[in-house]
Design a protein around this motif. Structure first.
Motif, PDB file in Angstrom:
ATOM      1  N   HIS A   1       0.844  -1.207   0.000  1.00 20.88           N
ATOM      2  CA  HIS A   1       0.000   0.000   0.000  1.00 20.88           C
ATOM      3  C   HIS A   1       0.878   1.255   0.000  1.00 20.88           C
ATOM      4  O   HIS A   1       0.593   2.239   0.692  1.00 20.88           O
ATOM      5  CB  HIS A   1      -0.932   0.003   1.219  1.00 20.88           C
ATOM      6  CG  HIS A   1      -1.932  -1.106   1.206  1.00 20.88           C
ATOM      7  ND1 HIS A   1      -1.664  -2.360   1.721  1.00 20.88           N
ATOM      8  CD2 HIS A   1      -3.207  -1.161   0.716  1.00 20.88           C
ATOM      9  CE1 HIS A   1      -2.734  -3.136   1.556  1.00 20.88           C
ATOM     10  NE2 HIS A   1      -3.667  -2.438   0.950  1.00 20.88           N
ATOM     11  N   GLN A   2       1.929   1.222  -0.803  1.00 22.89           N
ATOM     12  CA  GLN A   2       2.847   2.365  -0.826  1.00 22.89           C
ATOM     13  C   GLN A   2       2.177   3.648  -1.299  1.00 22.89           C
ATOM     14  O   GLN A   2       2.675   4.737  -1.024  1.00 22.89           O
ATOM     15  CB  GLN A   2       4.057   2.056  -1.720  1.00 22.89           C
ATOM     16  CG  GLN A   2       5.121   1.239  -1.018  1.00 22.89           C
ATOM     17  CD  GLN A   2       6.451   1.301  -1.747  1.00 22.89           C
ATOM     18  OE1 GLN A   2       6.929   2.367  -2.099  1.00 22.89           O
ATOM     19  NE2 GLN A   2       7.056   0.145  -1.978  1.00 22.89           N
ATOM     20  N   GLN A   3       1.061   3.512  -2.020  1.00 24.33           N
ATOM     21  CA  GLN A   3       0.372   4.718  -2.469  1.00 24.33           C
ATOM     22  C   GLN A   3      -0.252   5.470  -1.291  1.00 24.33           C
ATOM     23  O   GLN A   3      -0.607   6.642  -1.418  1.00 24.33           O
ATOM     24  CB  GLN A   3      -0.708   4.362  -3.496  1.00 24.33           C
ATOM     25  CG  GLN A   3      -1.924   3.640  -2.939  1.00 24.33           C
ATOM     26  CD  GLN A   3      -1.727   2.136  -2.785  1.00 24.33           C
ATOM     27  OE1 GLN A   3      -0.616   1.622  -2.900  1.00 24.33           O
ATOM     28  NE2 GLN A   3      -2.821   1.424  -2.522  1.00 24.33           N
ATOM     29  N   ASP A   4      -0.385   4.798  -0.146  1.00 31.22           N
ATOM     30  CA  ASP A   4      -1.025   5.408   1.020  1.00 31.22           C
ATOM     31  C   ASP A   4      -0.055   5.772   2.141  1.00 31.22           C
ATOM     32  O   ASP A   4      -0.328   6.676   2.932  1.00 31.22           O
ATOM     33  CB  ASP A   4      -2.081   4.454   1.605  1.00 31.22           C
ATOM     34  CG  ASP A   4      -3.286   4.302   0.697  1.00 31.22           C
ATOM     35  OD1 ASP A   4      -3.899   5.323   0.369  1.00 31.22           O
ATOM     36  OD2 ASP A   4      -3.595   3.158   0.304  1.00 31.22           O
ATOM     37  N   PHE A   5       1.063   5.043   2.251  1.00 33.81           N
ATOM     38  CA  PHE A   5       1.923   5.171   3.427  1.00 33.81           C
ATOM     39  C   PHE A   5       3.333   5.635   3.071  1.00 33.81           C
ATOM     40  O   PHE A   5       4.003   5.040   2.222  1.00 33.81           O
ATOM     41  CB  PHE A   5       2.032   3.822   4.157  1.00 33.81           C
ATOM     42  CG  PHE A   5       0.750   3.340   4.757  1.00 33.81           C
ATOM     43  CD1 PHE A   5       0.328   3.798   6.002  1.00 33.81           C
ATOM     44  CD2 PHE A   5      -0.049   2.423   4.078  1.00 33.81           C
ATOM     45  CE1 PHE A   5      -0.858   3.344   6.557  1.00 33.81           C
ATOM     46  CE2 PHE A   5      -1.236   1.960   4.629  1.00 33.81           C
ATOM     47  CZ  PHE A   5      -1.639   2.431   5.867  1.00 33.81           C
ATOM     48  N   GLU A   6       3.778   6.681   3.759  1.00 32.52           N
ATOM     49  CA  GLU A   6       5.183   7.093   3.708  1.00 32.52           C
ATOM     50  C   GLU A   6       5.843   6.617   5.006  1.00 32.52           C
ATOM     51  O   GLU A   6       5.265   6.752   6.094  1.00 32.52           O
ATOM     52  CB  GLU A   6       5.280   8.614   3.596  1.00 32.52           C
ATOM     53  CG  GLU A   6       6.708   9.146   3.608  1.00 32.52           C
ATOM     54  CD  GLU A   6       6.765  10.631   3.282  1.00 32.52           C
ATOM     55  OE1 GLU A   6       6.235  11.026   2.212  1.00 32.52           O
ATOM     56  OE2 GLU A   6       7.318  11.395   4.091  1.00 32.52           O
ATOM     57  N   LEU A   7       7.068   6.071   4.911  1.00 30.26           N
ATOM     58  CA  LEU A   7       7.732   5.465   6.057  1.00 30.26           C
ATOM     59  C   LEU A   7       9.036   6.182   6.381  1.00 30.26           C
ATOM     60  O   LEU A   7       9.761   6.605   5.475  1.00 30.26           O
ATOM     61  CB  LEU A   7       8.066   3.990   5.772  1.00 30.26           C
ATOM     62  CG  LEU A   7       6.984   2.931   5.983  1.00 30.26           C
ATOM     63  CD1 LEU A   7       5.719   3.231   5.204  1.00 30.26           C
ATOM     64  CD2 LEU A   7       7.527   1.550   5.614  1.00 30.26           C
ATOM     65  N   ALA A   8       9.320   6.289   7.683  1.00 32.04           N
ATOM     66  CA  ALA A   8      10.589   6.845   8.136  1.00 32.04           C
ATOM     67  C   ALA A   8      11.005   6.158   9.434  1.00 32.04           C
ATOM     68  O   ALA A   8      10.155   5.628  10.167  1.00 32.04           O
ATOM     69  CB  ALA A   8      10.491   8.349   8.353  1.00 32.04           C
ATOM     70  N   VAL A   9      12.309   6.155   9.699  1.00 32.95           N
ATOM     71  CA  VAL A   9      12.858   5.642  10.959  1.00 32.95           C
ATOM     72  C   VAL A   9      13.321   6.836  11.787  1.00 32.95           C
ATOM     73  O   VAL A   9      13.959   7.753  11.268  1.00 32.95           O
ATOM     74  CB  VAL A   9      14.050   4.695  10.710  1.00 32.95           C
ATOM     75  CG1 VAL A   9      14.716   4.298  12.025  1.00 32.95           C
ATOM     76  CG2 VAL A   9      13.608   3.452   9.948  1.00 32.95           C
TER      77      VAL A   9
END
Length: 265
Positions: A113-121
């Motif tokens: 679902h990369q179109q919905d979620f941006e990820l960071a650490v």
């Protein structure tokens, strides 16, 4: 500022069309701690096992001062270099750390679902440990940013650790305030996105230093504390907290919650 941009090299069954992998307008931001959140133990503890005796001498263990962990780890890494621990040994120790239960399933879900979620650490570990582990697990390409302490090998083969930034927050260790990082990132991304804020922010963590960033969350956002870890216990003690709190034992618990939120659209 010591952060890194996303590496687009496909490793975890990345989408066949990279141009569609990460559109600009993802609705949700997911922030991950690293130690005991993405991985199932402290990366610092795992690396110490690369020493000949697999543990630190008492004098070094006892030199730690509250709120100065980054400084302590600089001494630990210098000691390991003196004891002849090689870059390969450190790399191997980090790569072997097991993921937290269900974590890779959570990342697989977020990739789908990369179109919905941006990820960071956002982590008080260091760049070398985090990138080594994520690359070994084949998931580095999923994260747009890594906010952590700079860590790299110098010409003598010693892993050199530096503080991330300075700040004025009395709640946090002297080298990192995760709330400052979160607020600056949200403001910067909103500007880059033409004024569009994320609809919801999710923060996944386990430790006491994961409380401060969650204080910046709003009523639509969710804090995911690892069940029975310090972050969970501290949140339970708080009288007022704006965001939703969803404790988790496995990454699958987080997947279940995110699925329900996506169904609300």
């Amino acid at each position: 500022m010591p952060t890194t941009e996303r590496d687009h090299s496909p490793k975890m069954t990345a989408p066949s069309n990279p141009s569609q992998a990460a559109p600009q307008e993802q609705r949700f931001l997911v922030l991950f701690d690293f130690d005991e959140t993405i991985i199932n133990e402290s990366s610092d503890d795992a690396v110490v096992r690369a020493l000949p005796g697999q543990q630190l001498p008492d004098w070094l263990r006892n030199s730690y001062r509250e709120g100065h962990y980054n400084e302590h780890m600089q001494k630990v890494l210098a000691y390991m270099a003196e004891q002849g621990v090689s870059k390969d040994s450190i790399h191997s120790a980090v790569a072997k750390i097991p993921p937290t239960p269900g974590l890779l399933n959570l990342l697989q879900f977020l990739q789908s679902h990369q179109q919905d979620f941006e990820l960071a650490v956002v982590s008080d570990a260091n760049m070398y440990f985090i990138e080594t582990w994520l690359e070994h697990a084949g998931v580095r390409h999923l994260f747009r940013k890594i906010f952590t302490n700079p860590g790299s090998f110098d010409a003598t083969g010693r892993l050199v650790l530096l503080p991330f930034h300075s700040h004025s927050c009395s709640r946090c260790p002297d080298n990192m305030c995760k709330q400052k990082i979160l607020r600056e990132y949200l403001a910067g991304r909103q500007k880059e996105r033409g004024g569009a804020a994320f609809q919801r922010v999710f923060y996944i963590g386990d430790g006491a230093n994961d409380i401060c960033p969650t204080l910046a969350l709003g009523p639509q956002d969710t804090a995911f504390p690892r069940r029975d870890f310090p972050m969970h216990k501290l949140l339970l003690e708080m009288q007022q907290f704006k965001a939703n709190i969803v404790p988790w034992l496995s990454g699958e618990d987080i997947v279940d919650c995110l699925k329900k939120i996506m169904e609300e659209r």
